[in-house]
Design a protein around this motif. Structure first.
Motif, PDB file in Angstrom:
ATOM      1  N   LEU A  40      -4.916   1.318  -3.720  1.00 15.26           N
ATOM      2  CA  LEU A  40      -4.054   0.507  -2.651  1.00 15.26           C
ATOM      3  C   LEU A  40      -2.589   1.330  -3.013  1.00 15.26           C
ATOM      4  O   LEU A  40      -1.756   1.463  -1.880  1.00 15.26           O
ATOM      5  N   ILE A  41      -2.235   1.082  -4.282  1.00 14.87           N
ATOM      6  CA  ILE A  41      -0.987   1.518  -4.531  1.00 14.87           C
ATOM      7  C   ILE A  41      -0.765   2.939  -4.260  1.00 14.87           C
ATOM      8  O   ILE A  41       0.507   3.449  -3.991  1.00 14.87           O
ATOM      9  N   THR A  42      -1.696   3.837  -4.728  1.00 10.60           N
ATOM     10  CA  THR A  42      -1.450   5.255  -5.008  1.00 10.60           C
ATOM     11  C   THR A  42      -2.534   6.119  -4.072  1.00 10.60           C
ATOM     12  O   THR A  42      -1.904   7.291  -3.957  1.00 10.60           O
TER      13      THR A  42
ATOM     14  N   LEU B 102       0.817  -1.108  -0.196  1.00 13.31           N
ATOM     15  CA  LEU B 102      -0.129  -0.070   0.011  1.00 13.31           C
ATOM     16  C   LEU B 102       0.955   1.330   0.121  1.00 13.31           C
ATOM     17  O   LEU B 102       1.890   1.390   0.817  1.00 13.31           O
ATOM     18  N   GLY B 103       0.662   2.113  -0.757  1.00 16.21           N
ATOM     19  CA  GLY B 103       1.188   3.378  -0.943  1.00 16.21           C
ATOM     20  C   GLY B 103       2.798   3.271  -1.496  1.00 16.21           C
ATOM     21  O   GLY B 103       3.377   4.244  -1.221  1.00 16.21           O
TER      22      GLY B 103
ATOM     23  N   PHE C 209       3.728   2.150   2.675  1.00 14.33           N
ATOM     24  CA  PHE C 209       4.660   3.390   2.634  1.00 14.33           C
ATOM     25  C   PHE C 209       3.713   4.489   2.671  1.00 14.33           C
ATOM     26  O   PHE C 209       2.864   4.780   1.936  1.00 14.33           O
ATOM     27  N   TYR C 210       4.234   5.505   3.629  1.00 15.05           N
ATOM     28  CA  TYR C 210       3.470   6.740   3.723  1.00 15.05           C
ATOM     29  C   TYR C 210       4.488   7.851   4.072  1.00 15.05           C
ATOM     30  O   TYR C 210       5.568   7.557   4.421  1.00 15.05           O
ATOM     31  N   LEU C 211       3.948   9.261   3.761  1.00  4.42           N
ATOM     32  CA  LEU C 211       4.705  10.176   3.943  1.00  4.42           C
ATOM     33  C   LEU C 211       4.173  10.928   5.341  1.00  4.42           C
ATOM     34  O   LEU C 211       2.928  11.302   5.370  1.00  4.42           O
TER      35      LEU C 211
END
Length: 560
Positions: free
Chosen positions: A299-301, A128-129, A554-556
């Motif tokens: 889910l990816i973006t 995800l992300g 993955f996230y910011l």
């Protein structure tokens, strides 16, 4: 070379039967086999996306999927052990071998994100992300899923190189067979002329595997879609319409910028019998394919259609709207020749100003437009002389007075113009829109000739000569490339997917640790193919990772 040929045979034997789940043979021939292989590719891509929600597409998972192929091979052995299928396999394998032997991969995009994304699919279930690690992973095509699922115990890593070549060769053989069929029957229809002119362009400009990337398969499929739509104009059944919509969705999944091709399905959609549509099994496949794709994108973006801001879900922790806006505007200005603008002017105008009031037209005209004309000129000149030659001593075709058909043909030309208009306004770089331009030229030329009563002997001879010259071009161009190639490289004679260097030696990587996750960055060059998470860029300082059950996100940290 023989090794690639035998692997090609194996790929085709394994993958063609998957098409049986979507379409059935009307009559076993090169047209139906190539069409079934294309739909088999679509079915495999659907399986790949769906399975990756739960498992990595590793060689063991991918090998289990082949059981379905063996079942169909056994049940339909009268078809798949026939002489006609053997001919199809040999012809297709020869062309695939010529295309991929000792070839380079598409530069630089393959090394930058195509191949590393395939490696991630082979080693990880959906992350995800993932686009927060590398924004280009949000642009990944469904072709990467096709490549990833082709890595199995029988094909090993070699399987990842076949996807683009399978699509290209299937359509070349499909069109060639139909043209020869029409000549044999002396049926010179609008469809005949369309696929003939498209095939001329393919021979001229789409004959190198190293130039395919994600764009060429999508453009090949646009040509195939229009061909299938023309064939279905006289049919009033839901089946052909749904199949064409499946093709359309598959093209968009390859290249989101080609979404205007939906126009071409208008006639089919108008004719749909909605009372009977629920009895079409492919309608459910179409719905499922669309649904898993949208979920996968989200889910990816964080966006259903990346990088279209309006389709993004800000509520998701991995959605970074600022990045989406940046990627969207940078992609558009780049396509409109922003990089060719003087540096001082760039500072004054800024990107938003560059897009306003068609400020970009002048610089685009001086750069991209000239390049487009340069690429199209030989094709246009050749088509012009072919049309003039075939018009020699021609008469008006008084037997062809089907008003409804002519109306459909005019609308197809109009739809291709609409596609060109959208391309011009949004992303007017040649590699993004050449299928629309070539389709317009081919449709228009077909319309001109279809209305004439031509010298059939001259027509047949001209077409045969051009087909021979076209195939000779593919064979000679790739044979010369192979002869000139330096065969002293790792993984010879397969495409160089480990490195951009001529020796194809595997890259060296810097190992980064993000909490407990290892992420590679190349010391020099690009990620290329590696079965670990890799990004060509240094890790964003704000990038972090967390777990949701067994899924990585993955996230910011400052994305809000």
């Amino acid at each position: 070379m023989l090794e690639i040929f035998f692997y090609s045979l194996l790929v085709l034997i394994l993958f063609t039967p998957f098409g049986h789940f979507l379409i059935q043979y009307s009559e076993p021939n090169l047209y139906s086999f190539s069409k079934q292989l294309i739909f088999g590719s679509i079915f495999l891509c659907f399986l790949a996306i769906t399975i990756n929600f739960f498992f990595p597409l590793n060689i063991y998972v991918n090998s289990i999927i082949l059981v379905l192929s063996f079942v169909v091979l056994y049940k339909k052995k009268e078809i798949y052990f026939s002489k006609k299928f053997m001919i199809f396999l040999i012809l297709q394998s020869i062309l695939i071998t010529l295309l991929i032997a000792e070839s380079h991969v598409y530069r630089p995009d393959a090394g930058l994100y195509h191949l590393p994304f395939i490696g991630i699919l082979n080693s990880e279930k959906i992350i995800l992300g993932l686009s927060n690690l590398h924004f280009r992973y949000g642009h990944a095509s469904i072709m990467q899923y096709y490549s990833a699922i082709s890595n199995n115990l029988l094909l090993n890593n070699f399987g990842i190189v076949f996807a683009q070549a399978i699509i290209a060769v299937s359509i070349i053989i499909n069109f060639s067979y139909l043209i020869l069929y029409y000549i044999k029957k002396k049926e010179y229809t609008f469809h005949f002329f369309f696929i003939f002119f498209v095939l001329i362009y393919i021979f001229y400009k789409m004959n190198r595997y190293g130039e395919y990337g994600n764009d060429a398969p999508a453009h090949f499929l646009v040509f195939f879609l229009i061909s299938e739509i023309i064939l279905s104009l006289n049919k009033n059944n839901n089946s052909s319409t749904v199949n064409n919509l499946i093709l359309t969705l598959f093209i968009i999944q390859n290249k989101i910028l080609l979404i205007p091709i939906l126009f071409f399905n208008i006639f089919g959609v108008i004719k749909i019998n909605f009372k009977k549509i629920l009895y079409e099994k492919n309608f459910y496949f179409l719905s499922a394919l669309f649904l898993v794709w949208i979920i996968n994108n989200t889910l990816i973006t964080g966006c259903a259609l990346y990088p279209v801001k309006i389709t993004c879900f800000e509520i998701l922790s991995w959605t970074d709207i600022k990045s989406v806006e940046k990627v969207s505007i940078e992609g558009e200005v780049w396509a409109k020749a922003w990089s060719n603008l003087d540096g001082e002017i760039q500072k004054k105008v800024k990107m938003n100003g560059f897009l306003n009031n068609f400020f970009w037209i002048n610089i685009w005209g001086e750069t991209h437009f000239k390049l487009i004309i340069k690429k199209l000129a030989p094709f246009l000149v050749f088509i012009f002389f072919v049309v003039i030659l075939l018009n020699y001593k021609s008469k008006k075709n008084t037997l062809n007075n089907n008003y409804q058909q002519k109306k459909y043909h005019k609308y197809l030309i109009l739809f291709s113009l609409l596609n060109i208009l959208v391309w011009f306004l949004k992303a007017p770089i040649y590699r993004y829109g050449y299928s629309s331009i070539i389709s317009f030229i081919a449709l228009f030329a077909a319309y001109v000739l279809y209305k004439k009563k031509l010298n059939t002997k001259l027509l047949a001879n001209v077409v045969i000569i051009i087909l021979v010259l076209g195939y000779t071009t593919i064979f000679l161009k790739n044979t010369v490339r192979i002869i000139k190639s330096n065969n002293m490289y790792e993984n010879y004679p397969w495409p160089r997917y480990y490195s951009m260097a001529n020796n194809n030696k595997k890259n060296k990587y810097k190992i980064n640790k993000l909490r407990e996750k290892i992420i590679l960055t190349p010391i020099n060059g690009y990620c290329m193919y590696t079965k670990q998470i890799c990004t060509a860029y240094e890790l964003n300082k704000n990038l972090d990772i967390k777990k949701m059950n067994t899924y990585n996100i993955f996230y910011l940290k400052d994305h809000k």
